[in-house]
Design a protein around this motif. Structure first.
Motif, PDB file in Angstrom:
ATOM      1  N   LYS A 107       0.832  -1.197   0.000  1.00 15.30           N
ATOM      2  CA  LYS A 107       0.000   0.000   0.000  1.00 15.30           C
ATOM      3  C   LYS A 107       0.875   1.259   0.000  1.00 15.30           C
ATOM      4  O   LYS A 107       1.844   1.355   0.748  1.00 15.30           O
ATOM      5  N   LEU A 108       0.504   2.202  -0.852  1.00 16.60           N
ATOM      6  CA  LEU A 108       1.215   3.471  -0.915  1.00 16.60           C
ATOM      7  C   LEU A 108       0.758   4.347   0.240  1.00 16.60           C
ATOM      8  O   LEU A 108      -0.438   4.531   0.467  1.00 16.60           O
ATOM      9  N   LYS A 109       1.700   4.867   0.983  1.00 14.66           N
ATOM     10  CA  LYS A 109       1.434   5.746   2.124  1.00 14.66           C
ATOM     11  C   LYS A 109       2.034   7.113   1.819  1.00 14.66           C
ATOM     12  O   LYS A 109       2.846   7.261   0.909  1.00 14.66           O
ATOM     13  N   TYR A 110       1.648   8.106   2.602  1.00 11.58           N
ATOM     14  CA  TYR A 110       2.269   9.418   2.448  1.00 11.58           C
ATOM     15  C   TYR A 110       2.295  10.186   3.757  1.00 11.58           C
ATOM     16  O   TYR A 110       1.558   9.889   4.687  1.00 11.58           O
ATOM     17  N   ASN A 111       3.210  11.148   3.791  1.00  7.93           N
ATOM     18  CA  ASN A 111       3.371  12.015   4.953  1.00  7.93           C
ATOM     19  C   ASN A 111       3.724  13.413   4.436  1.00  7.93           C
ATOM     20  O   ASN A 111       4.077  13.573   3.269  1.00  7.93           O
ATOM     21  N   LEU A 112       3.636  14.405   5.311  1.00  5.18           N
ATOM     22  CA  LEU A 112       3.954  15.768   4.903  1.00  5.18           C
ATOM     23  C   LEU A 112       5.402  15.881   4.456  1.00  5.18           C
ATOM     24  O   LEU A 112       6.304  15.354   5.113  1.00  5.18           O
ATOM     25  N   ALA A 113       5.613  16.568   3.370  1.00  9.26           N
ATOM     26  CA  ALA A 113       6.962  16.792   2.852  1.00  9.26           C
ATOM     27  C   ALA A 113       7.583  17.988   3.564  1.00  9.26           C
ATOM     28  O   ALA A 113       6.914  18.998   3.791  1.00  9.26           O
ATOM     29  N   SER A 114       8.838  17.844   3.916  1.00  9.70           N
ATOM     30  CA  SER A 114       9.537  18.999   4.492  1.00  9.70           C
ATOM     31  C   SER A 114      10.008  19.888   3.344  1.00  9.70           C
ATOM     32  O   SER A 114      10.170  19.432   2.216  1.00  9.70           O
ATOM     33  N   GLN A 115      10.207  21.151   3.615  1.00 13.70           N
ATOM     34  CA  GLN A 115      10.634  22.115   2.602  1.00 13.70           C
ATOM     35  C   GLN A 115       9.667  22.176   1.419  1.00 13.70           C
ATOM     36  O   GLN A 115      10.082  22.269   0.269  1.00 13.70           O
ATOM     37  N   SER A 116       8.384  22.112   1.693  1.00 16.60           N
ATOM     38  CA  SER A 116       7.385  22.094   0.627  1.00 16.60           C
ATOM     39  C   SER A 116       6.667  23.434   0.504  1.00 16.60           C
ATOM     40  O   SER A 116       6.723  24.266   1.403  1.00 16.60           O
ATOM     41  N   ASN A 117       5.984  23.602  -0.621  1.00 16.65           N
ATOM     42  CA  ASN A 117       5.148  24.790  -0.786  1.00 16.65           C
ATOM     43  C   ASN A 117       4.034  24.814   0.256  1.00 16.65           C
ATOM     44  O   ASN A 117       3.586  25.874   0.666  1.00 16.65           O
ATOM     45  N   LYS A 133       0.371  28.994  13.282  1.00 15.74           N
ATOM     46  CA  LYS A 133       1.797  29.350  13.380  1.00 15.74           C
ATOM     47  C   LYS A 133       2.524  28.343  14.268  1.00 15.74           C
ATOM     48  O   LYS A 133       3.590  27.827  13.892  1.00 15.74           O
ATOM     49  N   GLU A 134       1.977  28.027  15.425  1.00 16.17           N
ATOM     50  CA  GLU A 134       2.588  27.051  16.340  1.00 16.17           C
ATOM     51  C   GLU A 134       2.604  25.657  15.710  1.00 16.17           C
ATOM     52  O   GLU A 134       3.596  24.929  15.819  1.00 16.17           O
ATOM     53  N   TYR A 135       1.514  25.279  15.072  1.00 20.46           N
ATOM     54  CA  TYR A 135       1.402  23.995  14.373  1.00 20.46           C
ATOM     55  C   TYR A 135       2.532  23.865  13.346  1.00 20.46           C
ATOM     56  O   TYR A 135       3.233  22.845  13.286  1.00 20.46           O
ATOM     57  N   THR A 136       2.729  24.909  12.559  1.00 19.22           N
ATOM     58  CA  THR A 136       3.761  24.921  11.528  1.00 19.22           C
ATOM     59  C   THR A 136       5.153  24.819  12.141  1.00 19.22           C
ATOM     60  O   THR A 136       6.002  24.066  11.648  1.00 19.22           O
ATOM     61  N   ASN A 137       5.395  25.565  13.210  1.00 21.02           N
ATOM     62  CA  ASN A 137       6.705  25.525  13.872  1.00 21.02           C
ATOM     63  C   ASN A 137       7.043  24.115  14.352  1.00 21.02           C
ATOM     64  O   ASN A 137       8.178  23.661  14.214  1.00 21.02           O
ATOM     65  N   ILE A 138       6.061  23.421  14.906  1.00 18.55           N
ATOM     66  CA  ILE A 138       6.300  22.057  15.393  1.00 18.55           C
ATOM     67  C   ILE A 138       6.574  21.109  14.231  1.00 18.55           C
ATOM     68  O   ILE A 138       7.492  20.279  14.295  1.00 18.55           O
ATOM     69  N   ILE A 139       5.799  21.228  13.165  1.00 18.48           N
ATOM     70  CA  ILE A 139       6.029  20.371  11.997  1.00 18.48           C
ATOM     71  C   ILE A 139       7.426  20.616  11.426  1.00 18.48           C
ATOM     72  O   ILE A 139       8.143  19.671  11.085  1.00 18.48           O
ATOM     73  N   GLU A 140       7.835  21.863  11.363  1.00 19.96           N
ATOM     74  CA  GLU A 140       9.166  22.174  10.835  1.00 19.96           C
ATOM     75  C   GLU A 140      10.272  21.609  11.724  1.00 19.96           C
ATOM     76  O   GLU A 140      11.266  21.110  11.220  1.00 19.96           O
ATOM     77  N   SER A 141      10.088  21.673  13.031  1.00 25.21           N
ATOM     78  CA  SER A 141      11.149  21.212  13.933  1.00 25.21           C
ATOM     79  C   SER A 141      11.208  19.693  14.049  1.00 25.21           C
ATOM     80  O   SER A 141      12.263  19.135  14.331  1.00 25.21           O
ATOM     81  N   THR A 142      10.096  19.015  13.829  1.00 24.85           N
ATOM     82  CA  THR A 142      10.078  17.553  13.969  1.00 24.85           C
ATOM     83  C   THR A 142       9.988  16.831  12.622  1.00 24.85           C
ATOM     84  O   THR A 142      10.162  15.616  12.577  1.00 24.85           O
ATOM     85  N   SER A 143       9.669  17.551  11.568  1.00 24.89           N
ATOM     86  CA  SER A 143       9.431  16.974  10.232  1.00 24.89           C
ATOM     87  C   SER A 143       8.337  15.924  10.259  1.00 24.89           C
ATOM     88  O   SER A 143       8.355  14.965   9.485  1.00 24.89           O
ATOM     89  N   ILE A 145       4.019  15.038  12.040  1.00 27.24           N
ATOM     90  CA  ILE A 145       2.897  15.338  12.929  1.00 27.24           C
ATOM     91  C   ILE A 145       3.046  14.372  14.103  1.00 27.24           C
ATOM     92  O   ILE A 145       2.736  13.193  13.979  1.00 27.24           O
ATOM     93  N   THR A 146       3.582  14.864  15.192  1.00 27.99           N
ATOM     94  CA  THR A 146       3.813  14.026  16.376  1.00 27.99           C
ATOM     95  C   THR A 146       2.482  13.692  17.043  1.00 27.99           C
ATOM     96  O   THR A 146       1.480  14.382  16.820  1.00 27.99           O
ATOM     97  N   PRO A 147       2.436  12.646  17.888  1.00 30.66           N
ATOM     98  CA  PRO A 147       1.194  12.335  18.610  1.00 30.66           C
ATOM     99  C   PRO A 147       0.674  13.515  19.433  1.00 30.66           C
ATOM    100  O   PRO A 147      -0.526  13.778  19.447  1.00 30.66           O
ATOM    101  N   ALA A 148       1.573  14.232  20.086  1.00 32.82           N
ATOM    102  CA  ALA A 148       1.148  15.396  20.880  1.00 32.82           C
ATOM    103  C   ALA A 148       0.554  16.477  19.982  1.00 32.82           C
ATOM    104  O   ALA A 148      -0.440  17.116  20.332  1.00 32.82           O
ATOM    105  N   LEU A 149       1.142  16.660  18.817  1.00 33.54           N
ATOM    106  CA  LEU A 149       0.627  17.650  17.869  1.00 33.54           C
ATOM    107  C   LEU A 149      -0.733  17.229  17.333  1.00 33.54           C
ATOM    108  O   LEU A 149      -1.639  18.053  17.202  1.00 33.54           O
ATOM    109  N   ALA A 150      -0.890  15.940  17.050  1.00 34.04           N
ATOM    110  CA  ALA A 150      -2.178  15.437  16.558  1.00 34.04           C
ATOM    111  C   ALA A 150      -3.276  15.662  17.590  1.00 34.04           C
ATOM    112  O   ALA A 150      -4.373  16.115  17.258  1.00 34.04           O
ATOM    113  N   PHE A 151      -2.992  15.357  18.854  1.00 34.82           N
ATOM    114  CA  PHE A 151      -3.978  15.568  19.914  1.00 34.82           C
ATOM    115  C   PHE A 151      -4.256  17.062  20.101  1.00 34.82           C
ATOM    116  O   PHE A 151      -5.404  17.482  20.202  1.00 34.82           O
ATOM    117  N   GLY A 152      -3.198  17.855  20.118  1.00 38.68           N
ATOM    118  CA  GLY A 152      -3.355  19.304  20.272  1.00 38.68           C
ATOM    119  C   GLY A 152      -4.138  19.927  19.136  1.00 38.68           C
ATOM    120  O   GLY A 152      -4.903  20.868  19.327  1.00 38.68           O
TER     121      GLY A 152
END
Length: 181
Positions: A107-117, A133-143, A145-152
């Motif tokens: 099965k083909l899976k996908y995740n957010l691309a870093s350095q993307s448009n 803004k906070e959501y974006t900062n966390i995604i950039e720092s962790t590359s 969507i962490t479990p904590a970010l998903a819940f938040g």
């Protein structure tokens, strides 16, 4: 003078109730890609309205978020699953996600691309919404969507304006990503 004031008041009332349309901020996406983003949003909106049998659209998004918070899982929905599979064919796919084959299936899976448009888009939308803004900062720092970010996200997204199509698009991409990684 009175007519001008009455006209301005009427215009102000109508503009307060207007849905904020999706924006191709800084032309990050081509015309076709932007049309696909609009299609993705329209499809996701329609699925949630049908699933929760509610209107206005902001109520459907709110009900979805409440379900995620209460059950600590994303609701199973075959139409969302189908949408998640169809976006792989979109031209805009590579501007948002990267794909890979699951190790235990083909099965083909996908995740957010870093350095993307899409991350650039999130930053621009984040200028108007602190949560994004906070959501974006966390995604950039962790590359990721962490479990904590998903819940938040499920908890705090309700504080945002679901009348805004940009917020709803971010919501749709967030959950499509979680379901397909």
């Amino acid at each position: 003078m009175k007519k001008t004031i009455v006209f301005l008041i009427i215009m102000a009332l109508f503009s307060c109730n207007e849905e904020q349309k999706l924006k191709n901020t800084n032309g990050l996406f081509s015309k076709i890609e932007f049309q696909e983003l609009n299609l993705l949003l329209h499809d996701f909106d329609s699925i949630l309205i049908e699933e929760y049998n509610t209107s206005p659209i902001k109520n459907a998004y709110s009900e979805f978020s409440k379900y995620v918070l209460k059950n600590n899982t994303i609701p199973s929905n075959s139409k969302i699953d189908s949408l998640g599979k169809s976006v792989i064919k979109y031209n805009v796919f590579d501007k948002i996600w990267w794909s890979y084959k699951s190790s235990n299936s083909d099965k083909l899976k996908y995740n957010l691309a870093s350095q993307s448009n899409y991350l650039k888009y999130l930053k621009l939308i984040g200028e108007q919404f602190d949560f994004i803004k906070e959501y974006t900062n966390i995604i950039e720092s962790t590359s990721d969507i962490t479990p904590a970010l998903a819940f938040g996200f499920a908890k705090n997204i309700q504080l945002n304006d679901f009348e805004n199509e940009n917020i709803r698009l971010i919501f749709a991409i967030h959950y499509l990503t979680l379901l397909n990684r």
